[in-house]
Design a protein around this motif. Structure first.
Motif, mmCIF file in Angstrom:
data_model
loop_
_atom_site.group_PDB
_atom_site.id
_atom_site.type_symbol
_atom_site.label_atom_id
_atom_site.label_comp_id
_atom_site.label_asym_id
_atom_site.label_seq_id
_atom_site.Cartn_x
_atom_site.Cartn_y
_atom_site.Cartn_z
ATOM 1 N N LEU A 64 19.752 40.682 61.866
ATOM 2 C CA LEU A 64 19.938 42.076 61.462
ATOM 3 C C LEU A 64 21.136 42.672 62.176
ATOM 4 O O LEU A 64 21.416 42.340 63.325
ATOM 5 N N GLN A 65 21.830 43.556 61.487
ATOM 6 C CA GLN A 65 22.960 44.230 62.104
ATOM 7 C C GLN A 65 23.014 45.676 61.629
ATOM 8 O O GLN A 65 22.526 46.008 60.552
ATOM 9 N N SER A 66 23.619 46.508 62.449
ATOM 10 C CA SER A 66 23.776 47.910 62.084
ATOM 11 C C SER A 66 25.036 48.075 61.250
ATOM 12 O O SER A 66 26.061 47.465 61.532
ATOM 13 N N LEU A 67 24.920 48.911 60.234
ATOM 14 C CA LEU A 67 26.083 49.185 59.398
ATOM 15 C C LEU A 67 26.194 50.690 59.162
ATOM 16 O O LEU A 67 25.187 51.399 59.135
ATOM 17 N N CYS A 68 27.413 51.153 58.975
ATOM 18 C CA CYS A 68 27.594 52.536 58.555
ATOM 19 C C CYS A 68 27.232 52.622 57.066
ATOM 20 O O CYS A 68 27.113 51.605 56.384
ATOM 21 N N GLU A 69 27.071 53.824 56.590
ATOM 22 C CA GLU A 69 26.651 54.001 55.214
ATOM 23 C C GLU A 69 27.633 53.352 54.245
ATOM 24 O O GLU A 69 27.262 52.724 53.271
ATOM 25 N N TRP A 70 28.910 53.489 54.547
ATOM 26 C CA TRP A 70 29.952 52.990 53.659
ATOM 27 C C TRP A 70 29.862 51.483 53.501
ATOM 28 O O TRP A 70 29.881 50.951 52.396
ATOM 29 N N HIS A 71 29.741 50.786 54.650
ATOM 30 C CA HIS A 71 29.704 49.327 54.575
ATOM 31 C C HIS A 71 28.379 48.822 54.021
ATOM 32 O O HIS A 71 28.333 47.770 53.399
ATOM 33 N N HIS A 72 27.327 49.585 54.252
ATOM 34 C CA HIS A 72 26.048 49.182 53.687
ATOM 35 C C HIS A 72 26.109 49.257 52.169
ATOM 36 O O HIS A 72 25.645 48.380 51.459
ATOM 37 N N LEU A 73 26.716 50.319 51.662
ATOM 38 C CA LEU A 73 26.886 50.465 50.217
ATOM 39 C C LEU A 73 27.742 49.340 49.669
ATOM 40 O O LEU A 73 27.463 48.775 48.618
ATOM 41 N N ARG A 74 28.823 49.035 50.401
ATOM 42 C CA ARG A 74 29.711 47.951 49.989
ATOM 43 C C ARG A 74 28.937 46.662 49.850
ATOM 44 O O ARG A 74 29.113 45.909 48.905
ATOM 45 N N LYS A 75 28.108 46.374 50.870
ATOM 46 C CA LYS A 75 27.434 45.092 50.921
ATOM 47 C C LYS A 75 26.338 44.984 49.892
ATOM 48 O O LYS A 75 26.190 43.968 49.238
ATOM 49 N N SER A 76 25.568 46.065 49.738
ATOM 50 C CA SER A 76 24.472 45.983 48.783
ATOM 51 C C SER A 76 24.969 46.130 47.360
ATOM 52 O O SER A 76 24.288 45.765 46.418
ATOM 53 N N GLY A 77 26.164 46.681 47.216
ATOM 54 C CA GLY A 77 26.766 46.761 45.896
ATOM 55 C C GLY A 77 27.458 45.453 45.559
ATOM 56 O O GLY A 77 27.013 44.396 45.985
#
Ligand SMILES: [Zn+2]
Length: 104
Positions: A64-77
């Motif tokens: 598990l890693q922490s992500l900012c909202e932007w990168h989380h959106l990038r990754k899950s998108g």
């Protein structure tokens, strides 16, 4: 029509997910762990999302890693074009607005 039958998108989170999540965020000091393609450094923006690095079913803190909202959106998108999108974001961030005193 696309057939989604093969993609198993449902996430099964453990009952203590909220605790794990907080531990990971604290471990990473609420900083985004995503390594940027353009700078090779961690994004380090404020992180409030926790993401699975590899296996989505593996809820071990090492996965598990922490992500900012932007990168989380990038990754899950969409996973495609990430490098290009980041380069664009970096350009936009570095192009500062012009000094008001320099207006024609
Ligand atoms: Zn980030």
């Amino acid at each position: 029509m696309p057939n989604w039958e093969g993609s198993d998108r449902k996430e099964t989170l453990p009952p203590d997910w909220e605790k794990r999540r907080l531990r990971v965020l604290r471990r990473d000091r609420y900083r985004c762990q995503h390594v940027r393609y353009d700078t090779g450094r961690k994004c380090a923006a404020f992180a409030n999302q926790v993401d699975h690095i590899n296996d989505r079913e593996d809820h071990d803190e090492r996965n598990l890693q922490s992500l900012c909202e932007w990168h989380h959106l990038r990754k899950s998108g969409s996973q495609g074009g990430t490098a290009a999108a980041e380069a664009r974001q970096a350009r936009e961030a570095s192009s500062k607005p012009r000094h008001p005193g320099l207006r024609p």
